[in-house]
Design a protein around this motif. Sequence first.
Motif, PDB file in Angstrom:
ATOM      1  N   LEU A   1       0.771  -1.155  -0.130  1.00 43.40           N
ATOM      2  CA  LEU A   1       0.133   0.025   0.014  1.00 43.40           C
ATOM      3  C   LEU A   1       0.862   1.334   0.099  1.00 43.40           C
ATOM      4  CD1 LEU A   1      -3.117  -0.833   2.336  1.00 43.40           C
ATOM      5  CD2 LEU A   1      -3.010  -0.866  -0.168  1.00 43.40           C
ATOM      6  N   SER A   2       1.977   1.309   0.558  1.00 44.63           N
ATOM      7  CA  SER A   2       2.798   2.488   0.726  1.00 44.63           C
ATOM      8  C   SER A   2       3.123   3.272  -0.515  1.00 44.63           C
ATOM      9  CB  SER A   2       3.998   2.349   1.518  1.00 44.63           C
ATOM     10  OG  SER A   2       4.748   1.305   0.770  1.00 44.63           O
ATOM     11  N   ALA A   3       3.498   2.273  -1.629  1.00 42.99           N
ATOM     12  CA  ALA A   3       3.815   3.057  -2.926  1.00 42.99           C
ATOM     13  C   ALA A   3       2.333   3.362  -3.564  1.00 42.99           C
ATOM     14  CB  ALA A   3       4.481   1.768  -3.836  1.00 42.99           C
ATOM     15  N   LYS A   4       1.306   2.570  -3.504  1.00 44.25           N
ATOM     16  CA  LYS A   4       0.260   3.124  -3.759  1.00 44.25           C
ATOM     17  C   LYS A   4      -0.199   4.496  -3.457  1.00 44.25           C
ATOM     18  CE  LYS A   4      -1.547  -1.551  -4.834  1.00 44.25           C
ATOM     19  NZ  LYS A   4      -2.513  -2.690  -4.395  1.00 44.25           N
ATOM     20  N   MET A   5      -0.158   4.663  -2.166  1.00 44.22           N
ATOM     21  CA  MET A   5      -0.364   6.049  -1.630  1.00 44.22           C
ATOM     22  C   MET A   5       0.523   7.149  -1.677  1.00 44.22           C
ATOM     23  SD  MET A   5      -2.145   4.673   2.015  1.00 44.22           S
ATOM     24  CE  MET A   5      -2.564   6.583   2.400  1.00 44.22           C
ATOM     25  N   GLY A   6       1.710   6.910  -2.583  1.00 42.00           N
ATOM     26  CA  GLY A   6       2.735   7.845  -2.857  1.00 42.00           C
ATOM     27  C   GLY A   6       3.633   7.892  -1.690  1.00 42.00           C
ATOM     28  N   LEU A   7       3.935   7.198  -0.894  1.00 37.67           N
ATOM     29  CA  LEU A   7       4.570   7.379   0.302  1.00 37.67           C
ATOM     30  C   LEU A   7       6.062   6.781   0.354  1.00 37.67           C
ATOM     31  CD1 LEU A   7       2.142   6.604   3.007  1.00 37.67           C
ATOM     32  CD2 LEU A   7       2.596   8.825   2.092  1.00 37.67           C
ATOM     33  N   ASP A   8       6.467   6.163  -0.693  1.00 33.26           N
ATOM     34  CA  ASP A   8       7.732   5.790  -1.282  1.00 33.26           C
ATOM     35  C   ASP A   8       8.878   6.878  -1.815  1.00 33.26           C
ATOM     36  OD1 ASP A   8       6.352   5.861  -3.329  1.00 33.26           O
ATOM     37  OD2 ASP A   8       7.448   4.138  -4.523  1.00 33.26           O
ATOM     38  N   TYR A   9      10.204   6.622  -1.504  1.00 37.21           N
ATOM     39  CA  TYR A   9      10.898   7.581  -2.052  1.00 37.21           C
ATOM     40  C   TYR A   9      11.024   7.694  -3.813  1.00 37.21           C
ATOM     41  CZ  TYR A   9      15.539   9.950  -2.511  1.00 37.21           C
ATOM     42  OH  TYR A   9      16.236  10.937  -2.545  1.00 37.21           O
ATOM     43  N   LYS A  10      10.460   6.737  -4.368  1.00 31.89           N
ATOM     44  CA  LYS A  10      10.175   6.975  -5.690  1.00 31.89           C
ATOM     45  C   LYS A  10       9.561   8.000  -6.326  1.00 31.89           C
ATOM     46  CE  LYS A  10       9.605   4.196 -10.006  1.00 31.89           C
ATOM     47  NZ  LYS A  10       9.087   2.926 -10.343  1.00 31.89           N
ATOM     48  N   THR A  11       8.401   7.758  -5.266  1.00 29.03           N
ATOM     49  CA  THR A  11       7.345   8.989  -5.796  1.00 29.03           C
ATOM     50  C   THR A  11       7.740  10.279  -5.184  1.00 29.03           C
ATOM     51  OG1 THR A  11       5.843   7.235  -5.495  1.00 29.03           O
ATOM     52  CG2 THR A  11       4.819   9.295  -5.466  1.00 29.03           C
ATOM     53  N   LEU A  12       8.333  10.394  -3.977  1.00 25.98           N
ATOM     54  CA  LEU A  12       8.720  11.830  -3.371  1.00 25.98           C
ATOM     55  C   LEU A  12       9.791  12.526  -3.642  1.00 25.98           C
ATOM     56  CD1 LEU A  12       7.162  10.470   0.027  1.00 25.98           C
ATOM     57  CD2 LEU A  12       5.922  12.171  -1.746  1.00 25.98           C
ATOM     58  N   ALA A  13      10.728  11.467  -4.147  1.00 24.26           N
ATOM     59  CA  ALA A  13      12.312  11.987  -4.428  1.00 24.26           C
ATOM     60  C   ALA A  13      12.121  13.214  -5.571  1.00 24.26           C
ATOM     61  CB  ALA A  13      13.019  11.025  -4.759  1.00 24.26           C
ATOM     62  N   SER A  14      11.445  13.301  -6.481  1.00 26.76           N
ATOM     63  CA  SER A  14      11.488  14.337  -7.270  1.00 26.76           C
ATOM     64  C   SER A  14      11.025  15.873  -6.636  1.00 26.76           C
ATOM     65  CB  SER A  14      10.537  14.315  -8.494  1.00 26.76           C
ATOM     66  OG  SER A  14       9.390  13.796  -8.191  1.00 26.76           O
ATOM     67  N   SER A  15      10.060  15.444  -5.603  1.00 29.99           N
ATOM     68  CA  SER A  15       9.625  16.768  -5.117  1.00 29.99           C
ATOM     69  C   SER A  15      10.313  17.251  -3.704  1.00 29.99           C
ATOM     70  CB  SER A  15       8.246  16.442  -4.543  1.00 29.99           C
ATOM     71  OG  SER A  15       7.268  16.105  -5.548  1.00 29.99           O
ATOM     72  N   LYS A  16      10.917  16.065  -2.914  1.00 29.02           N
ATOM     73  CA  LYS A  16      11.891  16.534  -1.947  1.00 29.02           C
ATOM     74  C   LYS A  16      13.112  15.517  -1.929  1.00 29.02           C
ATOM     75  CE  LYS A  16      11.930  18.014   2.747  1.00 29.02           C
ATOM     76  NZ  LYS A  16      11.143  18.597   3.866  1.00 29.02           N
ATOM     77  N   PRO A  17      14.118  15.613  -2.619  1.00 29.32           N
ATOM     78  CA  PRO A  17      15.347  14.543  -2.618  1.00 29.32           C
ATOM     79  C   PRO A  17      15.658  14.163  -1.136  1.00 29.32           C
ATOM     80  CG  PRO A  17      15.692  16.255  -4.368  1.00 29.32           C
ATOM     81  CD  PRO A  17      14.566  16.716  -3.347  1.00 29.32           C
ATOM     82  N   SER A  18      15.599  15.090  -0.208  1.00 24.75           N
ATOM     83  CA  SER A  18      16.077  14.733   1.120  1.00 24.75           C
ATOM     84  C   SER A  18      15.321  13.901   2.057  1.00 24.75           C
ATOM     85  CB  SER A  18      16.574  16.157   1.959  1.00 24.75           C
ATOM     86  OG  SER A  18      15.266  16.794   2.087  1.00 24.75           O
ATOM     87  N   ILE A  19      13.888  13.562   1.520  1.00 27.84           N
ATOM     88  CA  ILE A  19      12.907  12.719   2.498  1.00 27.84           C
ATOM     89  C   ILE A  19      13.358  11.564   2.704  1.00 27.84           C
ATOM     90  CG2 ILE A  19      11.497  11.926   0.388  1.00 27.84           C
ATOM     91  CD1 ILE A  19      10.053  13.558   3.669  1.00 27.84           C
ATOM     92  N   VAL A  20      13.257  11.046   3.800  1.00 26.67           N
ATOM     93  CA  VAL A  20      13.329   9.673   4.503  1.00 26.67           C
ATOM     94  C   VAL A  20      12.044   8.992   4.533  1.00 26.67           C
ATOM     95  CG1 VAL A  20      14.338   8.330   6.216  1.00 26.67           C
ATOM     96  CG2 VAL A  20      15.372  10.400   5.456  1.00 26.67           C
ATOM     97  N   CYS A  21      11.977   7.922   3.785  1.00 28.27           N
ATOM     98  CA  CYS A  21      10.640   7.169   3.803  1.00 28.27           C
ATOM     99  C   CYS A  21      10.770   5.897   4.479  1.00 28.27           C
ATOM    100  CB  CYS A  21      10.171   6.808   2.500  1.00 28.27           C
ATOM    101  SG  CYS A  21      10.069   8.216   1.226  1.00 28.27           S
TER     102      CYS A  21
END
Length: 386
Positions: free
Chosen positions: A102-122
Motif C-alpha cells: 500500500l505505501s507505494a500506491k499511496m505515494g509514500l515511497d522515495y521513488k514517488t517523493l524524491a522528485s519533489s523532495k530529494p532529502s525525504i526519508v521514507c
Amino acid sequence: MKPLTGVRIVSVEQFGAAPYGSMFLADLGAEVIKVENVATGGDPARKTGPYFLGDSDSEYFQTWNMNKKSVTLDLRTDEGKAALHQLIMDSEVVLNNLRGDLSAKMGLDYKTLASSKPSIVCVHLSAYGRDNERASWPGYDYLMQAEAGLMHLTGEPDSPPTRIGAPSMIDHTTGLTAMVGLLSALIHARATGKGCDVDTCLFDAALHQLGYAAIWYLNEKHVPERQTRSAHFSLAPVQTLPTADGWVFVMCLTDKFWNALLAVLRREDLNKDPRFNSAGARANNREALTAALDEEFRKHPTKHWMGVLAGVLPIAPVLDLDEALENPFLRTNGMVVNVPHPKRPDMRVLANPIKINGQRLSQHVCSAPGADNAAILQTPKAEIAD
C-alpha cells in the motif's frame, strides 16, 4: 534537553509497532504528527478497550502515542491526499506501517517523493516486507512469534507452543528496529541532501530475535528445545528456583558467580562432585543440580535470598504483574509517572526508559483526533509554535 527537537516526522500509523517506535522519537523531542485516516475511522487503538478515556481515546491507545500531535485527513479524496503531500514536504521523514503493497500506491515511497523532495526519508514498517510474494498480506505480532519459531522455544517442555507473555513484544522490537533505520537515514540525509527508503517488517524482526539459537541451527543443525524452569540452553544454574514462599531467578553465567553461590549456601562440597565441577558438567547434569539447589532454596523465603545474594550474583525475585508494578524500586528509579489526561487527571504511565543528562523525558498525552489540524495544516511550518 531533548536531542530531537526540530525534527518533524509525519507518521501514517496505527496499533502498535510504528506508534511504539515513533513515540520514542516524540519523547526525545521530535514533532511526530500522527495522520489518522477519517475514511477508516482513525487509529483503531482509540476504540480498543476495556479502559476508555472518552469517546475516541483509551488507555490502550495512549500506551503507544504520548507526546504526539494528531491530524485527521480523508485519504480517499484529492484534498486529503494533497494535504498529506504538503505535510510530507514540510517534514524530514514520513513513516508508515501499512500493508507492504500500500505505501507505494499511496505515494509514500522515495521513488514517488524524491522528485519533489530529494532529502525525504521514507520509512516502511510492514508485516512481511514490500518486495516479496507476501507484500499484500496483513499480519500481527502473534503470527510472527508462531512462524519464526519463538513459540516453539517458549514455555515448559510439556506445554503447548506458547507466545511470549509480554504484550506486543514483536511490535515493540520491530518499532525500535525501524527507528534505528530512520535515525541513521536521517543523519545521512542531513549530511548529503539525499533521502532513501528504509524498510523493516514484523517477520524479519521476529526471526532476528532467535539470536544464537538461529546460528546454532544454521551452522550445526542443532535445534534448541524448551528448558524446564525457563533455563538457559547451555549454562547452569541459570533458571528459576523455588523459595519457601515463591520463586527467584538465579543466573550463574560464570564460575565466579557459581562459586559465590556455593559460598553463601555453604555448599562448597558441590564443587567436589564431578557432575558439577565445571560449566559443561553442570549443564549436562542440570536435573541433579536443580534437585540439590531446590533443597537449599526452599529453606528460606524470597526476602532472605534477596538479602544474602543481591549484589553478590545476578538474582531477581519472580514477581506477579501487580507486584512488579508496585515494586518499591519503581519509586526510586522513577519508571512510573503521572501524565494527566483530560478524562483521567491521575493517569499513571510508564516513563520512557531513556534518560538525558540523568533526567527522565517529559511526557504528555496524545492529542484528540484532529486536534492539531488547524495549527499544522493551515500554518506554514516556520510559524508553528513548539
